[in-house]
Design a protein around this motif. Structure first.
Motif, PDB file in Angstrom:
ATOM      1  N   LYS A 214     -11.945  -2.977  -0.936  1.00  9.23           N
ATOM      2  CA  LYS A 214     -12.001  -2.534  -2.330  1.00  9.23           C
ATOM      3  C   LYS A 214     -11.161  -3.430  -3.221  1.00  9.23           C
ATOM      4  CE  LYS A 214     -12.990   0.280  -5.720  1.00  9.23           C
ATOM      5  NZ  LYS A 214     -14.370   0.332  -6.270  1.00  9.23           N
TER       6      LYS A 214
ATOM      7  N   PRO B 103      -6.941   1.065  -7.118  1.00 10.66           N
ATOM      8  CA  PRO B 103      -7.846   1.191  -5.969  1.00 10.66           C
ATOM      9  C   PRO B 103      -7.310   2.221  -4.979  1.00 10.66           C
ATOM     10  CG  PRO B 103      -6.607  -0.862  -5.849  1.00 10.66           C
ATOM     11  CD  PRO B 103      -6.317  -0.274  -7.195  1.00 10.66           C
ATOM     12  N   ALA B 104      -8.195   3.008  -4.408  1.00  6.44           N
ATOM     13  CA  ALA B 104      -7.780   4.067  -3.492  1.00  6.44           C
ATOM     14  C   ALA B 104      -8.895   4.376  -2.509  1.00  6.44           C
ATOM     15  CB  ALA B 104      -7.403   5.325  -4.269  1.00  6.44           C
ATOM     16  N   ILE B 105      -8.485   4.870  -1.326  1.00  8.32           N
ATOM     17  CA  ILE B 105      -9.399   5.345  -0.299  1.00  8.32           C
ATOM     18  C   ILE B 105      -8.864   6.689   0.198  1.00  8.32           C
ATOM     19  CG2 ILE B 105     -10.400   4.929   2.001  1.00  8.32           C
ATOM     20  CD1 ILE B 105     -11.424   2.964  -0.062  1.00  8.32           C
TER      21      ILE B 105
ATOM     22  N   ALA C  35      -1.992   0.017  -4.488  1.00 12.51           N
ATOM     23  CA  ALA C  35      -3.213   0.619  -3.970  1.00 12.51           C
ATOM     24  C   ALA C  35      -2.803   1.827  -3.140  1.00 12.51           C
ATOM     25  CB  ALA C  35      -3.972  -0.391  -3.120  1.00 12.51           C
TER      26      ALA C  35
ATOM     27  N   LEU D 284      -9.725  -0.150   2.173  1.00 13.66           N
ATOM     28  CA  LEU D 284      -8.913  -0.416   0.987  1.00 13.66           C
ATOM     29  C   LEU D 284      -8.811  -1.915   0.740  1.00 13.66           C
ATOM     30  CD1 LEU D 284      -7.205   0.813  -1.267  1.00 13.66           C
ATOM     31  CD2 LEU D 284      -5.228   0.684   0.269  1.00 13.66           C
ATOM     32  N   GLN D 285      -8.665  -2.705   1.805  1.00 16.84           N
ATOM     33  CA  GLN D 285      -8.663  -4.154   1.654  1.00 16.84           C
ATOM     34  C   GLN D 285      -9.944  -4.639   0.982  1.00 16.84           C
ATOM     35  OE1 GLN D 285      -7.947  -5.239   5.852  1.00 16.84           O
ATOM     36  NE2 GLN D 285      -6.261  -6.474   5.076  1.00 16.84           N
TER      37      GLN D 285
ATOM     38  N   VAL E 160       0.849  -1.179   0.000  1.00 17.96           N
ATOM     39  CA  VAL E 160       0.000   0.000   0.000  1.00 17.96           C
ATOM     40  C   VAL E 160       0.889   1.235   0.000  1.00 17.96           C
ATOM     41  CG1 VAL E 160      -1.607   1.369   1.392  1.00 17.96           C
ATOM     42  CG2 VAL E 160      -1.953  -1.079   1.158  1.00 17.96           C
TER      43      VAL E 160
ATOM     44  N   LEU F 220      -3.710   5.095  -0.317  1.00 17.29           N
ATOM     45  CA  LEU F 220      -4.467   5.770   0.724  1.00 17.29           C
ATOM     46  C   LEU F 220      -4.094   7.239   0.665  1.00 17.29           C
ATOM     47  CD1 LEU F 220      -4.029   3.128   3.532  1.00 17.29           C
ATOM     48  CD2 LEU F 220      -6.223   3.893   2.621  1.00 17.29           C
TER      49      LEU F 220
END
Length: 347
Positions: A320, A149-151, A128, A317-318, A68, A130
């Motif tokens: 997603k 993927p992102a949060i 991914a 995130l996991q 990450v 954050l």
């Protein structure tokens, strides 16, 4: 290994080979806490060797999260206890899952931040992200276009394309203001630098409380905007002294501040002008950073669980990664009033 063999591998097979319980295997393969790092690595390694492939309820392959990247402003990372704790929450959660973490620092403002993020994305082959404290629309556009993927942690995407988690900032503002109103204060001023959505939400909660109490809300009267004063958050003492000299605080008996940093400056400015706290004025902050407890007097504030903020962001995130089709959502983390010594009852 062919599909037929893959399909025959069960959690029981992996548990027997790893010398652990089926429950432990389930936790690891579903990215849940509760299993030590050494056992987690052994389970993941054996599952890979045996060709195990988990299936989501939608019949899709559940991707493993291995690395990450945290992207945050260098200014936040180096100068803010708030963000240091959020990042620590992410690191703790990642460590419990044996996930590697990179921290990439970018400029706080555009266009420098945009170019920094563009460079990070060009270097990324997979991964991914954050986004900690970063929710500028142009930055969001870059991340969405990348397909990774992102949060967003401590921020929000108003276009609802990237999921996010924040403290319940509006409730925090409402709770702080209600506490002052309950102490008898009827002229409360909000001191803020509303340069981010989260701070605007805190002001929204302030307005909610005033209007619910039948006091109305007039931004020109009830808000001391540090941006319009030409000062930064840590310079709020200067803004208070100016407002006192200009007569803009006539009738004000209490201050709700958008952060502890602002609140401590307000207390300093009032004390320098000869006023006792909380004898002459009451003050409430938000965040509950460590210094709030050790200020003189100790600051009444709204506590935000910053570690939990980071942990929840990592879990989102996991989820997603495991299921890319999961819907976009915004999660609010609850807040708590911490009573100390900067509120006095009047009337």
């Amino acid at each position: 290994m062919n599909d037929e063999i893959v399909a025959t591998v069960t959690l029981q097979d992996i548990a027997k080979a790893a010398g652990v319980s089926v429950a432990s295997v389930s936790k690891v393969l579903n990215n849940r806490p509760g299993v030590g790092d050494e056992s987690r690595r052994r389970i993941i390694g054996i599952a890979d060797q045996m060709g195990y492939q988990a299936r989501t309820s939608r019949g899709q392959s559940s991707a493993a999260i291995e690395r990450v990247t945290i992207i945050t402003a260098g200014e936040y990372y180096s100068n803010s206890q708030f963000y240091a704790d959020v990042i620590r929450g992410i690191l703790d959660a990642a460590s419990s899952q044996a996930v590697s973490v990179d921290v990439r620092l970018v400029a706080r403002y555009l266009p420098e931040a945009d170019s920094d993020i563009d460079k990070i994305l060009k270097e990324a082959v997979s991964g991914a992200f954050l986004l900690v404290g970063l929710d500028d629309p142009e930055i969001i556009e870059r991340i969405v276009a990348s397909g990774f993927p992102a949060i967003i942690v401590n921020g929000a995407d108003r276009s609802m394309r990237i999921s996010s988690v924040t403290p319940d900032n509006r409730s925090a503002g409402w709770l702080a203001t209600c506490r002052l109103l309950a102490a008898g204060h009827r002229r409360v001023m909000h001191v803020t630098l509303p340069h981010r959505t989260s701070l605007v939400r805190r002001m929204d909660g302030f307005r909610d409380a005033l209007e619910e109490a039948g006091l109305g809300f007039d931004r020109s009267r009830d808000v001391l905007d540090l941006g319009k004063e030409g000062v930064l958050e840590y310079q709020s003492a200067l803004a208070i002294r100016r407002a006192l000299n200009d007569g803009r605080l006539d009738g004000v008996t209490a201050f709700f501040c958008s952060s502890d940093l602002v609140a401590l400056g307000v207390v300093e400015g009032l004390k320098e002008a000869g006023f006792a706290i909380p004898g002459a004025f009451s003050v409430v902050g938000i965040d509950d950073v460590a210094i709030a407890l050790y200020s003189r007097p100790p600051l009444t504030t709204i506590r935000i669980d910053r570690l939990e903020l980071g942990r929840v962001g990592f879990v989102m995130l996991q989820q997603k990664i495991a299921d890319p089709s999961v819907g976009v959502r915004h999660v609010d983390i609850g807040v708590e009033l911490i009573e100390r010594s900067t509120i006095a009852r009047i009337g």
